[in-house]
Write a protein that holds these residues in place. Structure first.
Motif, mmCIF file in Angstrom:
data_model
loop_
_atom_site.group_PDB
_atom_site.id
_atom_site.type_symbol
_atom_site.label_atom_id
_atom_site.label_comp_id
_atom_site.label_asym_id
_atom_site.label_seq_id
_atom_site.Cartn_x
_atom_site.Cartn_y
_atom_site.Cartn_z
ATOM 1 N N LEU A 104 0.845 -1.186 0.000
ATOM 2 C CA LEU A 104 0.000 0.000 0.000
ATOM 3 C C LEU A 104 0.880 1.235 0.000
ATOM 4 C CD1 LEU A 104 -2.609 -1.009 2.773
ATOM 5 C CD2 LEU A 104 -2.892 -1.201 0.296
ATOM 6 N N THR A 149 0.670 5.631 0.914
ATOM 7 C CA THR A 149 -0.090 6.746 1.461
ATOM 8 C C THR A 149 0.856 7.911 1.668
ATOM 9 O OG1 THR A 149 -1.658 7.352 3.206
ATOM 10 C CG2 THR A 149 0.268 6.084 3.889
ATOM 11 N N CYS A 159 1.388 7.708 7.215
ATOM 12 C CA CYS A 159 0.981 6.455 7.837
ATOM 13 C C CYS A 159 1.111 6.605 9.351
ATOM 14 C CB CYS A 159 1.840 5.296 7.344
ATOM 15 S SG CYS A 159 1.406 3.706 8.079
ATOM 16 N N ALA A 204 -6.484 14.405 7.232
ATOM 17 C CA ALA A 204 -7.394 14.043 6.144
ATOM 18 C C ALA A 204 -8.351 15.182 5.846
ATOM 19 C CB ALA A 204 -8.157 12.768 6.509
ATOM 20 N N ASP A 214 -3.614 12.580 2.319
ATOM 21 C CA ASP A 214 -3.967 11.169 2.319
ATOM 22 C C ASP A 214 -3.344 10.492 3.535
ATOM 23 O OD1 ASP A 214 -5.299 9.068 0.522
ATOM 24 O OD2 ASP A 214 -3.408 8.116 1.051
ATOM 25 N N THR A 267 -3.353 7.039 6.318
ATOM 26 C CA THR A 267 -3.735 5.677 6.687
ATOM 27 C C THR A 267 -3.401 5.472 8.162
ATOM 28 O OG1 THR A 267 -3.332 4.824 4.462
ATOM 29 C CG2 THR A 267 -3.385 3.226 6.266
ATOM 30 N N ARG A 299 -14.186 8.710 8.434
ATOM 31 C CA ARG A 299 -14.666 7.895 7.311
ATOM 32 C C ARG A 299 -15.494 8.713 6.311
ATOM 33 N NH1 ARG A 299 -15.632 4.078 11.734
ATOM 34 N NH2 ARG A 299 -14.100 2.369 11.614
ATOM 35 N N HIS A 301 -9.857 11.227 2.073
ATOM 36 C CA HIS A 301 -8.424 10.986 2.286
ATOM 37 C C HIS A 301 -8.124 10.181 3.545
ATOM 38 C CE1 HIS A 301 -7.399 13.658 -1.020
ATOM 39 N NE2 HIS A 301 -8.180 14.580 -0.513
ATOM 40 N N HIS A 356 -8.166 6.762 5.768
ATOM 41 C CA HIS A 356 -8.246 5.306 5.655
ATOM 42 C C HIS A 356 -7.871 4.701 7.003
ATOM 43 C CE1 HIS A 356 -8.208 6.259 1.366
ATOM 44 N NE2 HIS A 356 -7.105 6.963 1.600
ATOM 45 N N LEU A 389 -7.388 1.188 9.055
ATOM 46 C CA LEU A 389 -7.228 -0.257 8.973
ATOM 47 C C LEU A 389 -7.306 -0.835 10.378
ATOM 48 C CD1 LEU A 389 -4.212 -0.571 6.476
ATOM 49 C CD2 LEU A 389 -6.668 -0.486 5.970
#
Length: 407
Positions: free
Chosen positions: A4, A6, A9, A25, A30, A32, A118, A122, A124, A126
């Motif tokens: 992946l 981004t 992170c 975001a 972007d 994560t 959410r 931008h 994400h 996990l």
């Protein structure tokens, strides 16, 4: 191996990581965020939401919705030395939208941020994703390795942020130098039922050799029983009945329900640590929150400082991350901004530990409020000082212009 990519992170879905992820975001970066658990539902995490945090929610236009979540409000703090009540802090005069401490389950706070994140293209998140190591190229961190639901994963990023707590895997992987300050105590967390006839106010109870705090959580009391560092095994050897008897003597209001502690499994140990990194960053990597500085539970300020770190980082890094030009000087600037409030807060906590907590736990002398606390009882205006220190911190952050919403 899954791959992946981004821009930023963030390892750790706690208050620091979720707040930073949401703010970046929202500003068009972007992001994560990795959270190693399947959800945020865990007991006895820091559940205090300070006035400075709610002021940030106000600046983001989210406070009204935020306060619809289940919570209780505390506008003052009282400590009881023997049978003497000593008012410690009065938050009602703070110049903020919500001049009180809100006690809110941390999972509700994190779910709130996750839900708002959410909504952003931008952002994400996990879940069940644990950062396991760092990827370096040419002396710079360029990503992480992670164990996710889809197996081993590499995530490349312009910036990696370690917000994965005081036992941070990324802090360890980075080989950071840690300044250990230490603490003379540990804390046993547990809950006991609360009845309508109970007092409403959160308070601390001090007796010779013992100290406990009761937090009003609506239908139950969240209790913290402070013990000398490493004393749990001695307590266990004396037996659970002895612990219940000591608790009933210390907190008579709870004497008729100590039987709700059915086993030692109902007591959760917080091993208190106070430390901080000498340097919070390396090229391509930044530590914030508990990963950068573990705080004592005194004042419940750990969550507050973590969120302030996140806002300071977002204010400084949003534009460089959008423009793909993050430099070491930007990371150093975040530490420079947050180092003073961190060091000063830890110094205050250590002073309280050494001058108040240690003598209490040692059981030396009569249980009387120390002279500075007597001043707070005699002069109500002085209660605004600890309220400011606890409720706002030494350098409260604000949502800057770089964090305005962007597509």
């Amino acid at each position: 191996m899954r791959e992946l990519a981004t821009t930023c992170c963030i390892a750790g879905g706690g208050p620091a990581g979720m707040m930073l992820g949401f703010l970046l975001a929202r500003a068009g970066v972007d992001v994560t965020v990795l959270e190693k658990h399947a959800d945020f539902l865990r007991d006895f995490r820091g559940d205090t939401i300070h006035p400075s945090t709610m002021q940030l929610m106000q600046e983001l236009g989210l406070l009204d919705d935020f306060l619809k979540l289940p919570h209780t409000e505390e506008r003052s703090i009282v400590a009881r030395f023997g049978d003497q009540d000593v008012p410690i802090a009065d938050f009602s005069h703070l110049p903020v939208a919500a001049p009180y401490i809100a006690f809110m389950p941390q999972w509700d706070f994190l779910d709130f941020l996750a839900d708002r994140g959410r909504e952003l293209p931008h952002f994400h998140l996990l879940m069940r994703a644990k950062a396991t190591g760092l990827i370096r190229e040419g002396g710079r961190v360029t990503g992480i390795t992670a164990q996710t639901q889809d197996g081993e994963t590499t995530i490349t990023a312009d910036l990696v942020v370690a917000a994965d707590g005081r036992h941070s895997d990324l802090r360890q992987a980075g080989g950071f130098s840690v300044h250990e300050i230490g603490a003379p105590m540990d804390v046993l967390w547990f809950r006991l039922s609360r009845r309508a006839s109970d007092a409403a106010q959160t308070f601390g109870q001090v007796a010779r050799g013992r100290f406990a705090v009761m937090l009003n959580r609506g239908d139950y009391w969240q209790c913290a029983y402070v013990i000398p560092k490493g004393a749990l095994e001695k307590l266990r050897a004396a037996g659970l009945d002895a612990f219940r008897a000591n608790l009933a003597e210390l907190l008579p209001i709870l004497a008729d329900r100590t039987g709700e502690i059915a086993s030692w499994d109902d007591l959760k140990l917080l091993s208190v640590a106070v430390d901080r990194l000498a340097q919070w960053w390396q090229p391509g990597l930044l530590c914030i929150g508990d990963a950068a500085h573990a705080m004592s539970p005194i004042g419940g300020v750990g969550v507050n400082l973590a969120i302030q770190d996140a806002v300071a980082a977002a204010n400084r890094l949003a534009a460089p991350l959008r423009e793909k030009r993050v430099a070491d000087s930007d990371l150093a600037a975040v530490q420079e901004r947050r180092a003073f409030p961190t060091k000063a807060t830890q110094a205050l906590q250590v002073a309280i530990q050494n001058r108040l907590i240690t003598p209490i736990l040692a059981g030396s002398g009569p249980v009387q409020p120390p002279f500075p606390l007597k001043l707070l009882r005699w002069f109500p205006l002085l209660r605004r000082i600890p309220a400011r220190l606890v409720g706002m911190g030494l350098r409260p952050e604000h949502i800057g212009p770089e964090l305005a919403p962007r597509p």
